[in-house]
Design a protein around this motif. Sequence first.
Motif, short mmCIF file in Angstrom:
data_model
loop_
_atom_site.label_atom_id
_atom_site.label_comp_id
_atom_site.label_asym_id
_atom_site.label_seq_id
_atom_site.Cartn_x
_atom_site.Cartn_y
_atom_site.Cartn_z
N THR A 159 0.82 -1.21 0.00
CA THR A 159 0.00 0.00 0.00
C THR A 159 0.85 1.26 0.00
OG1 THR A 159 -1.85 1.12 1.09
CG2 THR A 159 -0.24 0.10 2.52
N ALA A 160 2.01 1.21 0.67
CA ALA A 160 2.88 2.38 0.68
C ALA A 160 3.38 2.71 -0.72
CB ALA A 160 4.08 2.14 1.61
N ALA A 161 3.78 1.68 -1.47
CA ALA A 161 4.32 1.90 -2.81
C ALA A 161 3.24 2.39 -3.77
CB ALA A 161 4.95 0.61 -3.34
N LEU A 162 2.08 1.74 -3.77
CA LEU A 162 1.03 2.13 -4.69
C LEU A 162 0.44 3.49 -4.33
CD1 LEU A 162 -0.76 -1.28 -5.34
CD2 LEU A 162 0.94 -0.10 -6.74
N SER A 163 0.38 3.80 -3.04
CA SER A 163 -0.08 5.13 -2.63
C SER A 163 0.90 6.20 -3.10
CB SER A 163 -0.24 5.19 -1.11
OG SER A 163 -1.24 4.31 -0.66
N PRO A 192 7.76 15.65 -2.56
CA PRO A 192 8.86 15.71 -1.58
C PRO A 192 8.40 15.50 -0.15
CG PRO A 192 8.40 17.90 -2.49
CD PRO A 192 7.65 16.91 -3.32
N VAL A 193 7.21 16.01 0.19
CA VAL A 193 6.70 15.82 1.55
C VAL A 193 6.45 14.33 1.81
CG1 VAL A 193 4.71 16.20 3.05
CG2 VAL A 193 5.71 18.12 1.79
N LEU A 194 5.93 13.63 0.81
CA LEU A 194 5.68 12.19 0.96
C LEU A 194 6.99 11.43 1.15
CD1 LEU A 194 3.65 9.86 0.90
CD2 LEU A 194 4.01 9.73 -1.57
N ALA A 197 8.21 12.00 4.60
CA ALA A 197 7.37 11.28 5.55
C ALA A 197 7.72 9.80 5.58
CB ALA A 197 5.90 11.47 5.18
N VAL A 198 7.98 9.21 4.42
CA VAL A 198 8.37 7.79 4.36
C VAL A 198 9.67 7.56 5.13
CG1 VAL A 198 9.17 5.96 2.83
CG2 VAL A 198 7.14 7.30 2.22
N ALA A 199 10.63 8.46 4.94
CA ALA A 199 11.91 8.33 5.65
C ALA A 199 11.72 8.47 7.16
CB ALA A 199 12.89 9.38 5.14
N VAL A 200 10.87 9.40 7.58
CA VAL A 200 10.61 9.60 9.01
C VAL A 200 9.92 8.38 9.62
CG1 VAL A 200 9.27 10.96 10.67
CG2 VAL A 200 10.55 12.12 8.86
N VAL A 201 8.91 7.85 8.92
CA VAL A 201 8.19 6.68 9.42
C VAL A 201 9.14 5.50 9.58
CG1 VAL A 201 6.47 4.94 8.82
CG2 VAL A 201 5.92 7.35 8.58
N THR A 203 12.38 5.54 10.02
CA THR A 203 13.33 5.80 11.11
C THR A 203 12.68 5.60 12.47
OG1 THR A 203 14.51 7.41 9.73
CG2 THR A 203 14.88 7.52 12.11
N VAL A 204 11.48 6.15 12.64
CA VAL A 204 10.76 6.00 13.91
C VAL A 204 10.45 4.53 14.18
CG1 VAL A 204 8.62 6.53 15.13
CG2 VAL A 204 9.79 8.32 13.84
N HIS A 205 10.08 3.80 13.15
CA HIS A 205 9.77 2.38 13.31
C HIS A 205 10.98 1.61 13.81
CE1 HIS A 205 8.76 -1.75 11.58
NE2 HIS A 205 7.85 -1.53 12.49
N GLU A 206 12.15 1.94 13.27
CA GLU A 206 13.37 1.26 13.71
C GLU A 206 13.75 1.67 15.13
OE1 GLU A 206 15.20 -1.04 12.26
OE2 GLU A 206 13.96 -1.15 10.45
N LEU A 207 13.68 2.97 15.43
CA LEU A 207 14.13 3.47 16.73
C LEU A 207 13.22 3.03 17.87
CD1 LEU A 207 15.26 7.12 15.83
CD2 LEU A 207 16.69 5.09 16.20
#
Length: 224
Positions: A159-163, A192-194, A197-201, A203-207
């Motif tokens: 869903t992330a990729a198709l979105s 760019p915002v998307l 956001a993907v990078a932030v999500v 990173t937070v998921h890993e941390l």
Amino acid sequence: MRRRQLIVLAGVALGLLAAALTDSVALIWVGLAAGALADQLATPPAPADGPRIAHQTATGVTDYVPGWLVWVAVAAAGCAPLLALAWSLAPRGPVPPQGADTPGAQVAWLVAVAAGGLVASLLLALFLVRRRQRAASATDLAADDVFRAQAVRDALHLTAALSAAAVFGLSTALQDYDITGVARHLGGWAPPVLLVAVAVVGTVHELTGGPRHWRRLHQIRQPA
């Protein structure tokens, strides 16, 4: 683990090939999700009449990935209809001779892609969670949970990729020659915002220990 790596990498390789043929980078993540599913299907379920250990209560998707990650996937898919609404309500000026308005059918198709990706991703995650474990001991069950959690996480990439693909397409539509005002700026900023956001999500998921979220199953639901 080696088998899983080979199958998932094969899925990514097929996704890369499809992306090269269609110019759609999203297909790489589609291949990743397909590889995760193929790995689970390659593992035969436990025999119905054989000895098997399982969790004391039924498990759900949020036992394997954090609930907020599922809602992020839903929110990502929700970006497509919001951008489509902005496109339909945007003020329009005269279309220059060299310009052309994006067909409404194309905008509707992009929204359908995002919605279809979300539905397919959630159904795939549910299938992976509800499939019978092939576990004859607590150790086997823990190992099964590791791979199951990875597969569920990979399924959400669909869903992330198709979105993301839908948002990029809709941002292009918002750059039509005749669109003016805030909607045009929204189309420029959406990609760019998307990506940020993907990078932030991620990173937070890993941390926050997202990949180890499944351990809650063994802290709370370990059979006596």
